[in-house]
Design a protein around this motif. Structure first.
Motif, short mmCIF file in Angstrom:
data_model
loop_
_atom_site.label_atom_id
_atom_site.label_comp_id
_atom_site.label_asym_id
_atom_site.label_seq_id
_atom_site.Cartn_x
_atom_site.Cartn_y
_atom_site.Cartn_z
N GLN H 7 0.84 -1.19 0.00
CA GLN H 7 0.00 0.00 0.00
C GLN H 7 0.88 1.24 0.00
O GLN H 7 1.69 1.44 0.90
N ILE H 9 0.08 5.03 0.03
CA ILE H 9 -1.13 5.82 0.24
C ILE H 9 -0.79 7.30 0.36
O ILE H 9 0.18 7.68 1.02
N SER H 30 -1.64 -1.22 10.80
CA SER H 30 -0.90 -2.12 9.93
C SER H 30 0.37 -2.61 10.62
O SER H 30 0.75 -3.78 10.51
N ASN H 72 -0.84 3.98 -4.80
CA ASN H 72 -1.90 3.14 -5.33
C ASN H 72 -3.21 3.37 -4.58
O ASN H 72 -4.23 2.81 -4.94
N VAL H 73 -3.14 4.19 -3.55
CA VAL H 73 -4.38 4.62 -2.88
C VAL H 73 -4.31 6.11 -2.59
O VAL H 73 -3.30 6.59 -2.08
N TYR H 139 -11.42 3.13 3.61
CA TYR H 139 -10.14 2.54 3.19
C TYR H 139 -10.04 1.08 3.61
O TYR H 139 -9.67 0.21 2.81
N THR H 143 -9.76 -1.85 0.83
CA THR H 143 -8.52 -2.59 0.63
C THR H 143 -8.61 -3.99 1.23
O THR H 143 -7.95 -4.91 0.75
#
Ligand SMILES: Cc1ncc(C[n+]2csc(CCOP(=O)(O)OP(=O)(O)O)c2C)c(N)n1
Ligand SMILES: Cc1ncc(C[n+]2csc(CCOP(=O)(O)OP(=O)(O)O)c2C)c(N)n1
Ligand code: SF4
Ligand code: SF4
Ligand code: SF4
Ligand code: SF4
Ligand code: SF4
Ligand code: SF4
Ligand SMILES: [Mg+2]
Ligand SMILES: [Mg+2]
Lengths: 184, 356, 71, 252, 252, 356, 71, 184
Positions: H7, H9, H30, H72-73, H139, H143
């Motif tokens: 990720q 972001i 995370s 990618n986010v 989110y 995801t």
């Protein structure tokens, strides 16, 4: 004239005795005579003690370091200078010292001695300030590689802005020249 | 032309004057205060600017202002003073301003002493300041070159819009030697009008700055600087050789500035004792005469580097040589200049290492 | 008992500041030379009243004040 | 309503870029005042401004005049360098309080003491704006900042420094006034002061400085309105407004 | 004459090395005064002196106390660093006029403004002694130096700076006096001032400074006697003697 | 131990605290102001000293005073601010004072920008200041190492009586990552009493100084420094390797700090595409892991140096390699961190040059 | 002929300093958003007397004073 | 749960919208779930315009550069953020945007869109300030690699010193989670 050897000179004395100018006169005349020369004064807080010195190199090849640590000629204008630099003279070096202010004798026995009553001679000529010219006279005689006439010309240049001093200084130079012995 | 005896510091000052120096800014420090003292007399005589500043940190910024205004300007100092100018030097390079800076190096570190030394080589040639900064660094080895390099520095600085740096030392600053005083240089005083702060009369405003907040823009600007640096490396390398014309030299000595003079005599002395010695003297310390030294390395000629420091130019020699020959080093530190004899002795040592 | 000033000749640098300060004018330069080449002062102990002004002015702590046995 | 004729708009000396300053920032007001004065004196084409390091580092984005961005605190040296090199230029050093009163103390003192013929616009907002609200030398006692989280304690962090008062003592300072921009009236006093400063420079009379007490709503964490109130109530109390020096310097 | 008892000799806080100062130099006098005060206050074993860059760079050769040699102009920062690290020490910053009033301007201003609890002995001899007689910020108008060969012209080289007057304006300065050493009487005033400064430091009252107008016969090119006269006649006229500040700083 | 998310700047500050830092002196500058901000809260809590100074020039001298008084002390800044400290750094080294200095590097030259960069490598490792000066330069590449190195720095500094330098960058300063907060360090607070200015009670006076007027004395002192430097070179080299255990590595990447993290990923990616890549990360930039790199050069493994500058550590790699293998370079400037992809592409390029 | 203040909505940053300065209270925030995301002011031209105080205070030179044709 | 991809972001919006905290919450959770994470804010005068953003990397391998240039986010809290960062999204990237404040439609057609009326949802829960939690909820849902329960635990930690806000923020998170679609 004797065979020229590279001159590594220390001219040392009290501030006001004209030690820097003595060195400069030797350097300038030597330059005009085609030698490579350098001159460097002591600088910075070294001056605080009231002492001054300069190092002069006169050479047929380009001058390397202008800083002389082992001179072959010492012009000692006063006793502290003699004491400070005597030991650094190269064996066989020339020691020109101002007998008027230096009552002691040099300790080294491997030197060529040129005692000269520089201050007294200058005094007799009427101005203590010319002591340095007497010393230069002795130097020129002792080392023998410079034409005294050229030195006198250079003195004229040097005092161009104060013409009243030219004669005195030339006389002092001559007196020093006379009083000293050529080193063989 | 007739030669006159002159102090290195004064020759530097007179050279700069004759190169068109319009403003001198400086702060006293031994062994270079004579530059300021000389300028304090001569600049007003010529209707130019002399200003004794409050500090070296300030000095470099006076220079930054005057250089931005497009006039030829300079400062001089000695080691600790030059260290204080490092931020400003980065700004000058970052804003692409021509000017002259000279360091009459003394012994370090810290307050150190006031005798000749060469331990500021890296500071001048690479890492003195932040960012990727380069300046042409000229290393005179005589009072004549103090005069000449100062006189030529402004043209060089303006050619690249970059400061030019003279790296001398206490001995070169303090000594007198015969100098030929070349005449005043002719140059176009309006050369910098296209970018300098001269007042936005009938034109767009000019801005002198070194900030580029956007990384892309800043990178782009750095690429532009790098292109200049590459051009300097191509065009401005200067060096001098002595007794190097033989194919089978026994030893090459590499030295700059005051040390190179001693080494020249050492070369003579070595030759007198039957050693085929030669000398290569870098005149620009940056750009460094890499290819020239490489020529000798390719021929496997052992190299002796002599400096008044712990081995700084040594690294540039090693970089040039890339392991192709033996590189030996002789250094004296912080105020001591070796004698030719010492260098000769060391050279014999070096020769022994390669079995000669 | 009286107080008198005494000079350390080796320390004296011949500046003469003590001379300007002495209310009794009892200080003068001698004709000797010390090892640094200066003419140190000499103090006329007859006239000295031990006021210490010379000490106040001496930059080189070359003068001391002593209690002395009366002559 | 039909617009007939522009009576008062953006001064000529400013271009039309939108400034990067925060809403209600004093820098914008003072930029405009300086530009108006430059217009009125007709010196746009011989004017050089020095932009400091601080929020006004990009002052040159907005002025239609030459500009030179200076290292942090060194603007007076840069200004003097320019002035000595080209005395015909009118030179302004525009500086924040961190820039002028902290790192640049030596430079401002010596420019003033020398009677350097430049004009300094000193934006005192009692904070380091650009770097995010650290204590400035001018931060008030008890004022919180990111490096005085409990409020400025003079025992540890010293006192708010009064620059105008200090420079007024120096023989080379020609004219020093402290103003603010908290109301149209104060804005106009500021303008008068700045104009006078430049006029004196044009006559070669020496060092001139106008200190402007100026709001930094962002780092004071106040609304623009409350920020003005903070200036009026707290800053003016410690930093009184007025002329601190107005005396000829050179008698030649 | 037989010596019976030493009434007054070299103070304990000085050792017996012969100082490197020129004949008649004011540094020697002030060193002795400081040492006498240190003796009288009994603080030799918790005293740290800061030696500046200037003729007094080697002050530590002579004192029987700890010493720290500082970079040119930075002595107040060094002193503050020491004081903050070890508040129990009595810290003296000993500085010349080039050191304190030129390159070190920012450091002295901020030490004073912070009310830093240190004592500064400021030797104003109107010249750069150590480097051979260049103009100092304190050099008088018209005075010749190696960088003002025709005498100082304020139009070009600025005005002699009045440091005591300037620092007195700052809220953090506790006690500031200007004295001289031209006679035993003045020497004793200087001593009293220095003693008071240290006493205030011992009580934690803030920044104290004694500015001493001091002769530099060598670089003034005067005899020691004439140098004193120069101080009395010329320097005192421009730099009046007296107490410029004597006010409590902290109210906590 | 549990990990917490922390900013690099704050981790550096907390690490230093726990390493015994008694005095923090600093002046705000992006991207490291959080160190001072953090210290302004934490130091008073612990009864220690936080002082925001008037400038970086002053800062380094506060440090000089406090270090001379024998307490553990530190400062931090970023590129232009560190340039302003150069004179002071030389004094610290010349007076042999232990302390910690950290540079959270931003883009240059001049005011530049505030993004991560590595263009102050030379300044830190060689030529920042005048005189022959050396400091141990630690280059963290994670927030954890910001903490660890700061905590360990004082022991190292006191071991050699020399400043220790941490060279980080804007990204390491600003980013948060998990950190394990090790406990407060135990150390002898009287260790420096033998030389520090603590008051001459029942002992001879202590003097902190860096001036030695006599050249012989100064040279002698420099020899003493050199002996220390040699010892550091012998004892303090630190580096880390990744995926280098194969004898027939296709390529070795050398990178430090933030760049080394990208390169680690690039090594993985290269291996995923069948290239036997490895990474050597110098942790001490001075003393530099010369012998370690030399090992790879001897095996003729081509080397790719990746830096956020025009090629500074590159020279140290070249000096280590002495022409024994190909050394290639990839640099991004002044605020731009390359992606792993870029590095991979460049590595293929490098491999092409050696015919792979 | 009268004088009236006009705002350049794109320049306005919603600081409200003009509002504090207006003697006629004729300035207020509009409900629009400009491209920077600010609510620019709007001026009540009926009440505006063209004194220009708002211009004095505006940090963003968002206001101009115009001579207008009388309504 | 879908296959985890690294990720990268960007969380962007106005100062005060809690964009930094949103990023931090993702990073912290995370981290606790065993991923390597980094978080870096925009800093310096970038903030002047009132905008703020942070970059978060969540990865199974050690994080290289924490600076994300091609995310990618993207969590776009307001229109300027969408406009500023939309183009930098990787093809196929996830664009989570605050429908309440962004009236325009994204231009890119190669993205996975997650429109969410974050501000309105937060307002309904009684506090606009919880907008960021709604965004994080979206989110996490989109995801799919994080366990929502762990996120809620982390919210409890995050607001440990302000317990009165815990419930609100958890609710906002849940509402965001509910309102969004998982990306397949
Ligand atoms: C040598 C150096 N030190 C520090 C900084 C960081 N810095 C940038 S702006 C600033 C302070 C700005 O404050 P101020 O001068 O009050 O201006 P303001 O932003 O408040 O207008 C600082 C410390 C820098 N750029 N250079
Ligand atoms: C950074 C730096 N700049 C300049 C110098 C050179 N320097 C040594 S002493 C001095 C001035 C001394 O004058 P002052 O402070 O008045 O002391 P004094 O010798 O008159 O007592 C200067 C400029 C230096 N050592 N370091
Ligand atoms: S003690 Fe007094 S009287 Fe005696 S010599 Fe000294 S000054 Fe003169
Ligand atoms: S004051 Fe001291 S040094 Fe000077 S002459 Fe008198 S005794 Fe000698
Ligand atoms: S931070 Fe303060 S001084 Fe800077 S632009 Fe914003 S309001 Fe103005
Ligand atoms: S030069 Fe001046 S200040 Fe320095 S020691 Fe000599 S007389 Fe004293
Ligand atoms: S011109 Fe005067 S009345 Fe009109 S809006 Fe502005 S301040 Fe109000
Ligand atoms: S003062 Fe200017 S920017 Fe502020 S609200 Fe009014 S028009 Fe808008
Ligand atoms: Mg400010
Ligand atoms: Mg002085």
């Amino acid at each position: 004239m004797s065979e020229f050897v590279t001159q590594e000179i220390i001219s040392a004395g009290m501030g006001g005795q004209g030690v820097l100018k003595a060195g400069l006169l030797i350097a300038e005349t030597s330059m005009k005579e085609g030698y490579n020369v350098s001159w460097i004064p002591s600088y910075g807080p070294e001056m605080r003690g009231g002492t001054a010195n300069c190092k002069v190199v006169v050479s047929k090849r380009p001058v390397g370091s202008p800083i002389v640590t082992s001179p072959n000629v010492l012009l000692a204008f006063n006793r502290p200078s003699l004491e400070k630099f005597e030991q650094s003279l190269k064996p066989g070096g020339i020691l020109i010292y101002n007998k008027s202010l230096i009552e002691i004798e040099p300790k080294r026995t491997d030197l060529k001695l040129v005692p000269i009553k520089a201050t007294e001679i200058a005094d007799e000529l009427g101005n203590t300030k010319a002591t340095n010219m007497v010393m230069v006279g002795a130097y020129v005689k002792a080392t023998g590689y410079l034409n005294p006439e050229k030195v006198k010309e250079e003195i004229k240049h040097m005092f161009a802005s104060k013409p009243q001093f030219v004669e005195l200084n030339i006389k002092a130079f001559e007196a020093g020249y006379e009083a000293a012995e050529e080193i063989k | 032309m007739e030669k006159v005896m002159m102090k290195g510091n004064e020759a530097l000052a007179e050279g700069a004057l004759r190169g068109g120096c319009q403003c001198y800014f400086g702060y006293p420090i031994t062994p270079q205060s004579e530059v300021a003292e000389y300028m304090s007399r001569r600049m007003p005589e010529l209707g130019r600017v002399f200003l004794q500043t409050e500090s070296e940190v300030a000095t470099i910024n006076y220079l930054y202002g005057a250089a931005g205004a497009g006039v030829r300007c300079m400062t001089t100092s000695s080691s600790p003073g030059i260290s204080l100018m490092q931020e400003g030097i980065s700004y000058l390079i970052g804003a692409e301003l021509p000017c002259l800076i000279a360091n009459v190096v003394r012994g370090g570190p810290g307050l150190g002493n006031i005798q000749p030394a060469q331990a500021d080589y890296w500071q001048a040639t690479k890492g003195g300041t932040h960012g990727d900064c380069r300046m042409i660094v000229l290393a005179p080895n005589s009072v004549q070159e103090m005069f000449d390099f100062a006189r030529d520095a402004f043209d060089l600085a303006e050619k690249y819009r970059n400061p030019v740096f003279i790296l001398a030392d206490g001995a070169l600053g303090q000594m007198m030697e015969p100098v030929e005083l070349k005449p005043f240089l002719e140059f176009d005083p309006h050369k910098n009008d296209s970018w300098a702060t001269t007042g936005a009369k009938n034109r767009e405003p000019h801005v002198i700055t070194s900030i580029h907040l956007e990384p892309e823009e800043m990178e782009e600007f750095n690429r532009h600087l790098q292109a200049k640096y590459l051009l300097m490396e191509k065009e401005e390398v200067r060096w001098e050789e002595y007794q190097t014309n033989e194919d089978d030299l026994d030893i090459l000595i590499v030295a700059y500035g005051i040390a190179s003079r001693v080494c020249r005599n050492a070369v003579d002395d070595l030759r007198a004792s039957g050693i085929k010695a030669g000398l290569l003297r870098p005149i620009t310390l940056w750009p460094f005469p890499k290819a020239e030294i490489r020529r000798f390395a390719d021929r496997k000629i052992p190299i002796l580097v002599v400096e008044l420091n712990m081995g700084q130019m040594l690294e540039d020699v090693l970089l040039a040589v890339e392991g192709k020959t033996l590189v030996d080093f002789y250094g004296r530190y912080a105020g001591i200049i070796p004698s030719a004899d010492e260098v000769v002795r060391k050279a014999f040592d070096t020769l022994k290492k390669v079995g000669k | 008992m009286a107080r008198k000033a005494f000079v350390d000749e080796e320390r004296c640098k011949e500046c003469g500041l003590c001379i300007t300060a002495c209310p009794k004018s009892c200080i003068s330069f001698s004709s000797k030379l010390n090892s640094k080449g200066f003419h140190p002062i000499e103090i006329d102990h007859e006239k000295c009243i031990g006021c210490g002004f010379c000490i106040d002015m001496c930059p080189d702590t070359a003068i001391e004040l002593w209690e002395v046995a009366e002559a | 309503m039909e617009k007939k004729k522009l009576i008062r708009g953006r001064p000529d000396a400013l271009n039309d870029k939108i400034m990067h300053y925060c809403p209600g920032c004093g820098h914008g007001i003072v930029h405009r005042i300086v530009a108006e004065v430059v217009d009125e004196l007709g010196i746009k084409d011989r004017f050089v401004g020095i932009a400091p390091v601080g929020c006004s580092v990009f002052a040159y984005w907005y002025f239609n005049t030459d500009f030179h961005q200076a290292a942090h605190g060194r603007a007076p040296a840069v200004a003097s360098g320019i002035k000595r090199a080209r005395p015909e230029l009118i030179v302004m050093s525009y500086q924040g309080d961190g820039d002028l009163a902290a790192i640049g103390t030596a430079e401002i003192v010596h420019a003033a003491n020398r009677g350097e013929n430049i004009t300094v616009i000193f934006i005192n907002n009692a904070i380091y704006g650009m770097t995010g609200g650290q204590m400035a030398p001018t931060t008030l006692i008890g004022q919180k900042s990111t490096t005085t989280p409990l409020g400025r304690d003079p025992r540890k962090a010293g006192f708010p420094i009064k620059i105008s008062e200090m420079l007024a003592v120096l023989p080379g300072s020609r004219y020093i006034e402290r103003t603010t921009v908290t109301s149209p009236k104060e804005v106009n006093k500021t303008k008068k002061a700045i104009k006078k400063a430049f006029e004196l420079q044009m006559k070669g009379e020496g060092f001139t400085m106008v200190e402007v007490l100026s709001p930094c709503p962002t780092n004071w964490r106040l609304t623009p309105k409350d920020a003005l109130k903070f200036v009026e109530e707290k800053m003016v109390e410690y930093y009184p407004l007025g002329v601190f020096k107005d005396e000829p310097v050179f008698n030649d």
